[in-house]
Write a protein that holds these residues in place. Structure first.
Motif, PDB file in Angstrom:
ATOM      1  N   ILE A  59     -13.505   1.235 -29.701  1.00 18.48           N
ATOM      2  CA  ILE A  59     -14.787   0.796 -30.256  1.00 18.48           C
ATOM      3  C   ILE A  59     -14.936  -0.715 -30.120  1.00 18.48           C
ATOM      4  O   ILE A  59     -16.015  -1.223 -29.797  1.00 18.48           O
ATOM      5  N   ASN A  60     -13.847  -1.456 -30.355  1.00 19.48           N
ATOM      6  CA  ASN A  60     -13.899  -2.913 -30.234  1.00 19.48           C
ATOM      7  C   ASN A  60     -14.275  -3.352 -28.819  1.00 19.48           C
ATOM      8  O   ASN A  60     -14.947  -4.379 -28.641  1.00 19.48           O
ATOM      9  N   HIS A  61     -13.858  -2.597 -27.817  1.00 17.83           N
ATOM     10  CA  HIS A  61     -14.089  -2.989 -26.433  1.00 17.83           C
ATOM     11  C   HIS A  61     -15.329  -2.356 -25.817  1.00 17.83           C
ATOM     12  O   HIS A  61     -15.904  -2.916 -24.869  1.00 17.83           O
ATOM     13  N   LEU A  62     -15.739  -1.191 -26.326  1.00 20.03           N
ATOM     14  CA  LEU A  62     -16.749  -0.407 -25.627  1.00 20.03           C
ATOM     15  C   LEU A  62     -17.978  -0.083 -26.464  1.00 20.03           C
ATOM     16  O   LEU A  62     -19.031   0.197 -25.913  1.00 20.03           O
ATOM     17  N   GLY A  63     -17.856  -0.112 -27.795  1.00 20.59           N
ATOM     18  CA  GLY A  63     -18.971   0.271 -28.649  1.00 20.59           C
ATOM     19  C   GLY A  63     -18.848   1.715 -29.112  1.00 20.59           C
ATOM     20  O   GLY A  63     -18.338   2.575 -28.386  1.00 20.59           O
ATOM     21  N   ALA A  64     -19.343   1.996 -30.321  1.00 21.14           N
ATOM     22  CA  ALA A  64     -19.152   3.312 -30.926  1.00 21.14           C
ATOM     23  C   ALA A  64     -19.826   4.429 -30.142  1.00 21.14           C
ATOM     24  O   ALA A  64     -19.265   5.514 -29.988  1.00 21.14           O
ATOM     25  N   ARG A  65     -21.041   4.194 -29.641  1.00 19.80           N
ATOM     26  CA  ARG A  65     -21.788   5.274 -28.985  1.00 19.80           C
ATOM     27  C   ARG A  65     -21.057   5.792 -27.759  1.00 19.80           C
ATOM     28  O   ARG A  65     -20.868   6.990 -27.578  1.00 19.80           O
ATOM     29  N   ARG A  66     -20.630   4.899 -26.873  1.00 22.00           N
ATOM     30  CA  ARG A  66     -19.962   5.339 -25.652  1.00 22.00           C
ATOM     31  C   ARG A  66     -18.588   5.947 -25.938  1.00 22.00           C
ATOM     32  O   ARG A  66     -18.171   6.891 -25.265  1.00 22.00           O
ATOM     33  N   VAL A  67     -17.884   5.404 -26.931  1.00 18.59           N
ATOM     34  CA  VAL A  67     -16.586   5.968 -27.276  1.00 18.59           C
ATOM     35  C   VAL A  67     -16.749   7.414 -27.755  1.00 18.59           C
ATOM     36  O   VAL A  67     -15.975   8.306 -27.387  1.00 18.59           O
ATOM     37  N   LEU A  68     -17.777   7.667 -28.555  1.00 16.00           N
ATOM     38  CA  LEU A  68     -18.010   9.017 -29.047  1.00 16.00           C
ATOM     39  C   LEU A  68     -18.451   9.954 -27.927  1.00 16.00           C
ATOM     40  O   LEU A  68     -18.132  11.143 -27.934  1.00 16.00           O
ATOM     41  N   ILE A 104     -17.537  16.762 -17.960  1.00 17.31           N
ATOM     42  CA  ILE A 104     -17.045  15.554 -17.292  1.00 17.31           C
ATOM     43  C   ILE A 104     -18.175  14.820 -16.578  1.00 17.31           C
ATOM     44  O   ILE A 104     -18.262  13.586 -16.608  1.00 17.31           O
ATOM     45  N   LEU A 105     -19.076  15.583 -15.930  1.00 15.49           N
ATOM     46  CA  LEU A 105     -20.208  14.964 -15.244  1.00 15.49           C
ATOM     47  C   LEU A 105     -21.127  14.244 -16.232  1.00 15.49           C
ATOM     48  O   LEU A 105     -21.620  13.144 -15.954  1.00 15.49           O
ATOM     49  N   GLY A 106     -21.373  14.857 -17.380  1.00 15.11           N
ATOM     50  CA  GLY A 106     -22.215  14.224 -18.390  1.00 15.11           C
ATOM     51  C   GLY A 106     -21.615  12.943 -18.920  1.00 15.11           C
ATOM     52  O   GLY A 106     -22.302  11.929 -19.085  1.00 15.11           O
ATOM     53  N   VAL A 107     -20.305  12.966 -19.170  1.00 14.73           N
ATOM     54  CA  VAL A 107     -19.626  11.765 -19.653  1.00 14.73           C
ATOM     55  C   VAL A 107     -19.649  10.677 -18.589  1.00 14.73           C
ATOM     56  O   VAL A 107     -19.925   9.504 -18.879  1.00 14.73           O
ATOM     57  N   ALA A 108     -19.361  11.052 -17.337  1.00 14.41           N
ATOM     58  CA  ALA A 108     -19.374  10.065 -16.252  1.00 14.41           C
ATOM     59  C   ALA A 108     -20.759   9.443 -16.087  1.00 14.41           C
ATOM     60  O   ALA A 108     -20.889   8.250 -15.803  1.00 14.41           O
ATOM     61  N   TRP A 109     -21.810  10.214 -16.289  1.00 14.88           N
ATOM     62  CA  TRP A 109     -23.179   9.719 -16.172  1.00 14.88           C
ATOM     63  C   TRP A 109     -23.453   8.613 -17.184  1.00 14.88           C
ATOM     64  O   TRP A 109     -24.154   7.648 -16.907  1.00 14.88           O
ATOM     65  N   VAL A 110     -22.881   8.748 -18.369  1.00 14.37           N
ATOM     66  CA  VAL A 110     -23.113   7.750 -19.427  1.00 14.37           C
ATOM     67  C   VAL A 110     -22.251   6.512 -19.217  1.00 14.37           C
ATOM     68  O   VAL A 110     -22.737   5.385 -19.268  1.00 14.37           O
ATOM     69  N   ILE A 111     -20.952   6.699 -18.971  1.00 12.43           N
ATOM     70  CA  ILE A 111     -20.055   5.540 -18.969  1.00 12.43           C
ATOM     71  C   ILE A 111     -20.212   4.673 -17.727  1.00 12.43           C
ATOM     72  O   ILE A 111     -19.749   3.526 -17.714  1.00 12.43           O
ATOM     73  N   THR A 112     -20.857   5.200 -16.669  1.00 12.83           N
ATOM     74  CA  THR A 112     -21.078   4.368 -15.488  1.00 12.83           C
ATOM     75  C   THR A 112     -22.433   3.672 -15.519  1.00 12.83           C
ATOM     76  O   THR A 112     -22.783   2.974 -14.557  1.00 12.83           O
ATOM     77  N   GLU A 113     -23.160   3.818 -16.608  1.00 10.42           N
ATOM     78  CA  GLU A 113     -24.459   3.145 -16.726  1.00 10.42           C
ATOM     79  C   GLU A 113     -24.271   1.636 -16.807  1.00 10.42           C
ATOM     80  O   GLU A 113     -23.391   1.147 -17.518  1.00 10.42           O
TER      81      GLU A 113
END
Length: 311
Positions: free
Chosen positions: A89-98, A132-141
């Protein structure tokens, strides 16, 4: 007739974790993850000890194997997993970590297949891929300033690529996912072999985690590379108590209730809906939430639904 006790508990835990994660993100700016994890655990244990006399849930008769499973689950899932989660969370933010946390159900399914002989069908494997595709779509934004993380500047050429805050956050997030999935499967195995109630399961897991955290901090302090941060602000302490009450005390109690009364796959699936509760909180706090982030969360959750509900 199904009473959906486990399912309701899982959804309630997801909602509480979304709220607590947002607060932990702010608290993590003041104290390191190890100390924050220790603090929230101590507060939660105090609430659990106060709750036991009220509920009348006195010490259960539990055999050695379930006890060891719960203790190990606490060390792995809470001691290591929650520390990694707070660092992420400290490095990435709560939303993306969740959102990355939605990888936990597929990992839990694989672990359950290996250790509990819980087989999954073709639609489940399709769910893994979709998640996995859904997660990858978010974290590569990429954010408007050209970076991909919510904190830090990943464009600083003086910082090695994989040492940037974004990729550190990804690493801590994945560690949190694996350890929490492992802890969930261990807890499920403990409930299968015993009649321990969720309140005591939560207390045993938290106590084991706190012991490991104390030893971990003592070792680092002895080596001279760790120092406790003093808490002077009354507002900070009250925020820590509130987040610990919601996310740790109630959250872990509800988590263990869910694992006891419904199968591990469904419990894990519903508890990973936290991103859906986090997005409205992020909007209320003035954070920009793009359509891509919302779509990625929906795709990830749809993958989890396919993983466990389509037979």
């Amino acid at each position: 007739m199904t009473d959906f006790k486990g399912e309701i508990a899982a959804l309630s835990a997801a909602c509480l974790w979304a709220v607590a994660s947002t607060i932990y993100g702010r608290l993590g700016e003041r104290i390191p993850p190890l100390q924050l994890n220790l603090l929230k655990g101590i507060i939660a244990i105090a609430f659990l000890l106060l709750t036991i006399p009220i509920t009348g849930e006195w010490l259960p008769n539990i055999s050695i194997l379930p006890l060891c499973l719960l203790v190990t689950s606490g060390i792995v899932g809470i001691g290591l997993g929650d520390t990694a989660f707070l660092a992420a969370i400290n490095h990435l933010g709560a939303r993306r970590v969740l959102v990355i946390g939605t990888l936990a159900p597929p990992i839990a399914a694989i672990l359950a297949l290996v250790f509990l002989q819980e087989r999954i069908n073709l639609s489940a494997w399709c769910g893994i891929l979709l998640t996995i595709l859904g997660v990858a779509w978010v974290i590569t934004e990429r954010t408007p300033d050209g970076g991909m993380g919510e904190t830090g500047d990943t464009r600083n050429v003086a910082v090695p690529f994989f040492a940037s805050p974004f990729w550190k956050g990804i690493g801590f997030s994945l560690l949190a996912v694996v350890t929490n999935a492992t802890g969930m499967v261990l807890s499920r195995a403990a409930f299968i072999d015993s009649g321990v109630n969720p309140l005591w399961a939560a207390l045993l897991r938290l106590s084991a985690a706190e012991l490991i955290l104390l030893l971990w901090i003592a070792l680092r302090s002895r080596q001279g590379n760790y120092q406790f941060k003093t808490l002077h602000s009354r507002q900070f302490v009250m925020a820590a108590i509130f987040a610990s009450f919601c996310g740790t005390f109630l959250g872990i109690w509800l988590q263990q209730t869910a694992v006891k009364f419904t199968v591990a796959g469904i419990a894990t699936t519903l508890m990973q809906t936290s991103p859906l509760f986090t997005i409205p909180l992020a909007i209320r706090m003035g954070e920009r939430v793009s359509p891509r982030a919302i779509a990625g969360a929906v795709v990830a959750i749809a993958g989890i639904g396919l993983l466990f509900y389509l037979k």
